[in-house]
Every structure is written in structure tokens, then in C-alpha cells.
Design a protein around this motif. Structure first.
Motif, mmCIF file in Angstrom:
data_model
loop_
_atom_site.group_PDB
_atom_site.id
_atom_site.type_symbol
_atom_site.label_atom_id
_atom_site.label_comp_id
_atom_site.label_asym_id
_atom_site.label_seq_id
_atom_site.Cartn_x
_atom_site.Cartn_y
_atom_site.Cartn_z
ATOM 1 N N VAL A 71 1.028 -1.170 0.065
ATOM 2 C CA VAL A 71 -0.113 -0.198 -0.146
ATOM 3 C C VAL A 71 1.003 1.152 0.239
ATOM 4 C CG1 VAL A 71 -1.726 1.448 1.427
ATOM 5 C CG2 VAL A 71 -1.810 -1.231 1.209
ATOM 6 N N ILE A 72 2.004 1.144 0.787
ATOM 7 C CA ILE A 72 2.694 2.429 0.737
ATOM 8 C C ILE A 72 3.430 2.656 -0.516
ATOM 9 C CG2 ILE A 72 5.072 3.299 1.798
ATOM 10 C CD1 ILE A 72 4.450 1.789 4.348
ATOM 11 N N MET A 73 3.875 1.542 -1.157
ATOM 12 C CA MET A 73 4.259 1.561 -2.721
ATOM 13 C C MET A 73 3.380 2.236 -3.598
ATOM 14 S SD MET A 73 6.235 -2.082 -2.645
ATOM 15 C CE MET A 73 6.706 -1.956 -4.252
ATOM 16 N N ALA A 74 2.130 1.761 -3.389
ATOM 17 C CA ALA A 74 1.272 2.350 -4.069
ATOM 18 C C ALA A 74 0.723 3.816 -4.039
ATOM 19 C CB ALA A 74 -0.267 1.464 -4.142
ATOM 20 N N VAL A 75 1.161 4.393 -2.887
ATOM 21 C CA VAL A 75 0.920 5.650 -2.416
ATOM 22 C C VAL A 75 1.878 6.404 -3.142
ATOM 23 C CG1 VAL A 75 0.781 7.605 -0.857
ATOM 24 C CG2 VAL A 75 -0.471 5.455 -0.487
ATOM 25 N N GLY A 76 3.122 6.189 -2.964
ATOM 26 C CA GLY A 76 4.395 6.534 -3.784
ATOM 27 C C GLY A 76 4.215 6.685 -5.249
ATOM 28 N N ALA A 77 3.788 5.654 -5.865
ATOM 29 C CA ALA A 77 3.315 5.584 -7.344
ATOM 30 C C ALA A 77 2.774 6.587 -7.713
ATOM 31 C CB ALA A 77 3.191 4.214 -7.618
ATOM 32 N N LEU A 78 1.584 6.805 -7.094
ATOM 33 C CA LEU A 78 0.388 7.793 -7.479
ATOM 34 C C LEU A 78 0.934 9.146 -7.269
ATOM 35 C CD1 LEU A 78 -2.815 6.055 -5.898
ATOM 36 C CD2 LEU A 78 -2.229 6.494 -8.444
ATOM 37 N N MET A 79 1.860 9.438 -6.472
ATOM 38 C CA MET A 79 2.603 10.759 -6.116
ATOM 39 C C MET A 79 3.251 11.192 -7.388
ATOM 40 S SD MET A 79 3.732 10.649 -1.955
ATOM 41 C CE MET A 79 4.526 12.018 -2.066
ATOM 42 N N MET A 80 3.784 10.057 -8.044
ATOM 43 C CA MET A 80 4.638 10.531 -9.406
ATOM 44 C C MET A 80 3.909 11.217 -10.274
ATOM 45 S SD MET A 80 7.769 9.676 -9.011
ATOM 46 C CE MET A 80 8.638 9.368 -10.729
ATOM 47 N N GLU B 155 3.701 9.671 -16.130
ATOM 48 C CA GLU B 155 2.254 9.645 -15.497
ATOM 49 C C GLU B 155 1.586 8.279 -15.893
ATOM 50 O OE1 GLU B 155 1.038 14.322 -15.635
ATOM 51 O OE2 GLU B 155 0.105 12.794 -16.988
ATOM 52 N N LEU B 156 1.714 7.748 -17.059
ATOM 53 C CA LEU B 156 0.826 6.461 -17.362
ATOM 54 C C LEU B 156 1.489 5.211 -16.693
ATOM 55 C CD1 LEU B 156 -1.373 4.718 -18.722
ATOM 56 C CD2 LEU B 156 0.059 4.863 -20.964
ATOM 57 N N PRO B 157 2.927 5.146 -16.951
ATOM 58 C CA PRO B 157 3.733 4.201 -16.082
ATOM 59 C C PRO B 157 3.486 3.852 -14.750
ATOM 60 C CG PRO B 157 5.195 5.098 -17.694
ATOM 61 C CD PRO B 157 3.921 5.984 -17.534
ATOM 62 N N TYR B 158 3.456 4.805 -13.960
ATOM 63 C CA TYR B 158 3.341 4.910 -12.301
ATOM 64 C C TYR B 158 1.689 4.523 -12.258
ATOM 65 C CZ TYR B 158 8.121 5.561 -11.540
ATOM 66 O OH TYR B 158 9.464 5.329 -11.367
ATOM 67 N N LEU B 159 0.990 5.214 -12.817
ATOM 68 C CA LEU B 159 -0.719 4.722 -12.673
ATOM 69 C C LEU B 159 -0.677 3.273 -12.738
ATOM 70 C CD1 LEU B 159 -3.370 6.067 -12.127
ATOM 71 C CD2 LEU B 159 -3.757 6.293 -14.671
ATOM 72 N N ILE B 160 -0.079 2.649 -13.823
ATOM 73 C CA ILE B 160 0.017 1.278 -14.062
ATOM 74 C C ILE B 160 0.427 0.448 -12.712
ATOM 75 C CG2 ILE B 160 0.480 -0.693 -15.554
ATOM 76 C CD1 ILE B 160 0.378 1.365 -17.953
ATOM 77 N N VAL B 161 1.526 0.911 -12.375
ATOM 78 C CA VAL B 161 2.266 0.375 -11.473
ATOM 79 C C VAL B 161 1.379 0.355 -10.040
ATOM 80 C CG1 VAL B 161 4.475 0.595 -9.661
ATOM 81 C CG2 VAL B 161 4.628 0.812 -12.286
ATOM 82 N N ALA B 162 0.880 1.648 -9.592
ATOM 83 C CA ALA B 162 0.142 1.804 -8.408
ATOM 84 C C ALA B 162 -1.094 0.744 -8.473
ATOM 85 C CB ALA B 162 -0.500 3.111 -8.520
ATOM 86 N N GLY B 163 -1.996 0.490 -9.693
ATOM 87 C CA GLY B 163 -3.029 -0.353 -9.789
ATOM 88 C C GLY B 163 -2.568 -1.771 -9.742
ATOM 89 N N VAL B 164 -1.455 -2.165 -10.268
ATOM 90 C CA VAL B 164 -0.908 -3.541 -9.856
ATOM 91 C C VAL B 164 -0.697 -3.816 -8.340
ATOM 92 C CG1 VAL B 164 0.988 -5.130 -10.131
ATOM 93 C CG2 VAL B 164 -0.247 -3.929 -12.276
ATOM 94 N N LEU C 194 -2.236 -6.621 -5.871
ATOM 95 C CA LEU C 194 -1.247 -7.701 -5.150
ATOM 96 C C LEU C 194 -1.563 -7.762 -3.627
ATOM 97 C CD1 LEU C 194 0.615 -9.935 -5.576
ATOM 98 C CD2 LEU C 194 2.595 -8.085 -5.552
ATOM 99 N N ALA C 195 -1.817 -6.133 -3.225
ATOM 100 C CA ALA C 195 -2.112 -6.109 -1.724
ATOM 101 C C ALA C 195 -3.356 -6.980 -1.348
ATOM 102 C CB ALA C 195 -1.989 -4.754 -1.477
ATOM 103 N N ILE C 196 -4.589 -6.787 -2.290
ATOM 104 C CA ILE C 196 -5.720 -7.378 -2.003
ATOM 105 C C ILE C 196 -5.610 -8.898 -1.825
ATOM 106 C CG2 ILE C 196 -8.127 -7.768 -2.818
ATOM 107 C CD1 ILE C 196 -7.985 -5.110 -3.575
#
Length: 414
Positions: free
Chosen positions: A72-81, A178-187, A191-193
């Protein structure tokens, strides 16, 4: 193990996106080599600050909740990009990468010792090399992802090495992430779920919090020579690995080396990380016949040789020498890690936290950036040669375990 393997793949993939991100940001923000490598330094500083808190979090809430928290922390950081690219802001970019790295630190502190402890200690290095091979699969595919979605969609990535971009072109390039890190955040969220719903077993009595407390009353981590010298071994090795990877695209792009643009140079980076994947599969097999220390020593000698060739030769010979170092680097991190925590018994989690903290050595890649600015990019790889020599010392002497706790049976997982 299948689920843990997916985690190793994920953080390897996200970490190596930086190798394509750095030359991109160098063009967007007009950075020198020191400023460029400072970006990666901020990433690895996170390991220093987050490792011990991560180990304590695992002791309190367990491995499963810690793994979910890290994702979850990683997803938050990816969205901040995304806002960092939209502004664009060098400072916000640094902070976003720091947040992602904190999440990866938590995953590393949890997953590495878990893999090492769930089976016999004698085969821990082979087991960790096997799952780290899938980490290398992630690192091999990341340059393809970053090369296409970041460098391939930007002016800086497709321009020649000596082309100067306009201010408008740099602003347009900034939004390519923007697009690459949006994809990363979604993945990461998916995975967290999955992990939150998976019945992940807990490590048993050998490493639980109560046993660790009792052991610390009468025993010191610093009596274990393999840990004492293993911490700087990880620290120093990371300087070598990250220095090569982060400066690779700029090195190969030079007219007297590969003479290609950044996008095409990223394709050669895939081969470097692919060599690490192959080397880890091979290392997992070799360590069933030879000691982990012997394999580590052989690889450190090979790495020192090819880095010397890369430093003092030119053209395709220098380029392929640099590419081949991935094969020799492949077994170093997982082997040093397992040798470092060998025999720690109930203090495995604490020792693991210290070993993962040593990954902060990657932050000193900024020193190589300074050397590159003052003495030339190619000569800066002499720093890498020096790092390989310390790894050889650790393999031959520093990794010998002292005051080790007796090995507990693998059934101590419940």
C-alpha cells in the motif's frame, strides 16, 4: 513460495524502472551526473530510515499485515509520481521515490528472512537465490517497460546524445511518467488485496518476538562475525550494483562506446538484468554442489575482472564487459544476505533488519556520480572494482559464522 516469488518480481521491477527514469529526469531537469545519481541516493536512503521500524512492525503485527502495508505504501508513492510529473517538480519526484522505497524496504525485511528460514539453513542461500532469480526477471523486464513507456514516448529518449531540448520539449517529456506509474499503482493495489486474503503461514518459535527478547538478554548480535562483516558487505556491494545500473544507459550511449540513443541503450540494459536472472538460477544449482562462500568468491573475482576491462577498454568490448557483470553480480545479494543471518536463531528478524538497512549503501552511488563529473564516466567504474574486492574478502573470511545458534528444523513453520 509462489506468492513470495511474485513479491520479489514486483520490487525488482519497480526498482529497475529507475534505470530508465534517471536518464529521462536528467534531460527534463538538466542535471549533471552528481544530481542524477542523487535521485537514486534518496531512494536508498529510505532503506536506512525504514529498515529497523520495518523489523519492529513485523514483530508486532506479523508478516502478512506487514507485506500488505508495504504494498500500500508503494502504491501511494507511485500515485505521487503523477502530480510530480504534472508540476513538474524535482523535489516532489524525490519524495515520491522515497515513499516507494520505504514500502519496498518493508517487503525486503519481511520476505528475505522468511524465505531463508522456511527450510534447512544449509540450503538457505540456494533457496533465496532461486526466488531472487524471479526478482531478476522483474529487473530484466523493467527496462523494456520503462524504455517503451518513458524513453520511447519522450523527446529526450529518442534524441541523439548531443541534441539539446527546448523548454517546451522538456515540459512535455516530464508527463511521460504519468501512465507508467498509474499502471504500477494499480498492480500494487491488486497484489495487496490478494495477499490480504491469502492464508500466509507465520514463522514459528525460532524467530518470534518473545524468543528474541529472551535471547537479547544474554546474547549480542555483534558476536556474530558473519553479520558484523555482512552488513558492510551488503552496503558496499549495493554501491557496485546500483552504480553500474544507473549509469549504464549514459555509458552505452556515448559515441566511443555504443553510439546509440537512450531508448536503444535501454535494450542492452535488459541483457544485463537478464544475466542476473540466469546467474541466480545457475547459482541456486551450483550451491547444491559447492559452498555458498566458494560461489560468492568466484563471482567476485569475475566481476572485478570484467569491470576492469570496462574501465580501460573501449567500443563494444567495454560495453559487453559492463553487460556481463550482471552475471557475476547475480548471486551476491542473496548469498551475502543468507550468510549474514546464518546462525542468528531468535534474533533473525533483528539481524535481517540490519542487513536490509545496509542496502542504503546504494545511496553512495552519488560518489560515483561525482567521480564521473571530475574524472570521466568510464574511470568512475574503478569504484566498482574496489567494491568487488571487499566482497571477495567477505566470501573468504568475513562470512565465517561465529557464536551461531543451533539450526532448528524446517518444520518450525506453522
Amino acid at each position: 513460495m509462489y506468492l513470495l516469488t511474485s513479491l520479489f518480481f514486483t520490487w525488482g521491477f519497480i526498482t529497475v524502472i529507475n534505470n530508465t527514469l534517471l536518464p529521462h529526469l536528467r534531460s527534463v531537469f538538466e542535471l549533471n551526473y552528481t544530481q542524477t545519481t542523487l535521485i537514486e541516493s534518496v531512494w536508498f536512503i529510505a532503506y536506512f530510515f525504514a529498515s529497523i521500524p520495518s523489523a519492529r512492525l513485523i514483530e508486532r503485527v506479523g508478516y502478512k499485515k506487514s507485506l500488505v502495508t508495504g504494498l500500500v505504501i508503494m502504491a501511494v508513492g507511485a500515485l505521487m509520481m503523477i502530480p510530480a510529473a504534472h508540476l513538474p517538480s524535482y523535489g516532489v519526484t524525490l519524495f515520491a521515490l522515497f515513499v516507494i522505497a520505504c514500502g519496498i524496504t518493508l517487503l525486503q525485511v519481511a520476505a528475505n528472512p522468511y524465505v531463508a528460514v522456511v527450510g534447512p539453513a544449509s540450503s538457505a542461500s540456494a533457496r533465496l537465490n532461486l526466488v531472487q532469480a524471479f526478482n531478476s526477471l522483474g529487473t530484466m523486464l523493467a527496462p523494456l517497460f520503462g524504455g517503451y513507456l518513458i524513453l520511447g514516448r519522450s523527446n529526450s529518449g529518442t534524441a541523439s546524445a548531443d541534441q539539446v531540448l527546448t523548454q517546451a520539449e522538456r515540459l512535455a517529456d516530464a508527463r511521460a511518467v504519468e501512465l507508467p506509474y498509474l499502471i504500477v499503482a494499480g498492480v500494487l493495489v491488486i497484489l495487496a488485496i490478494v495477499i490480504a486474503r491469502f492464508p500466509l503461514p507465520e514463522i514459528g518459535a525460532s524467530t518470534n518476538r518473545e524468543a528474541a527478547k529472551a535471547a537479547r538478554k544474554n546474547h549480542s548480535l555483534w558476536k556474530h562475525r558473519n553479520l558484523v562483516f555482512g552488513i558492510p558487505a551488503i552496503f558496499i556491494y549495493l554501491i557496485a550494483e546500483i552504480g553500474v545500473a544507473n549509469l549504464f544507459i549514459n555509458f552505452v550511449s556515448q559515441p566511443d562506446i555504443g553510439n546509440v540513443n537512450h531508448e536503444k541503450a535501454s535494450h542492452y540494459l535488459i541483457i544485463l538484468w537478464g544475466g542476473m536472472m540466469v546467474g541466480r538460477f545457475a547459482g541456486s544449482i551450483l550451491m547444491r554442489k559447492f559452498t555458498a562462500e566458494s560461489v560468492l568468491a568466484g563471482c567476485s573475482i569475475g566481476a572485478a575482472i570484467v569491470m576492469t576491462v570496462a574501465t580501460f577498454s573501449g567500443g563494444s568490448l567495454a560495453m559487453w564487459a559492463l553487460i556481463s557483470v550482471g552475471l557475476f553480480h547475480s548471486v551476491m545479494f542473496p548469498t551475502i544476505f543468507t550468510l549474514g543471518i546464518k546462525g542468528l536463531g531468535p534474533m533473525t528478524e533483528e539481524g535481517s533488519g540490519l542487513m536490509i538497512m545496509a542496502i542504503a549503501g546504494g545511496a553512495l552511488v552519488v560518489l560515483q556520480g561525482m567521480l564521473a563529473d571530475h574524472y570521466g564516466l568510464q574511470m568512475s567504474f574503478l569504484l566498482t572494482v574496489a567494491c568487488e574486492i571487499y566482497v571477495l574478502f567477505y566470501a573468504l573470511w568475513g562470512s565465517k559464522a561465529t557464536n551461531a545458534f543451533p539450526e532448528e528444523p524446517a518444520s518450525d513453520v506453522k
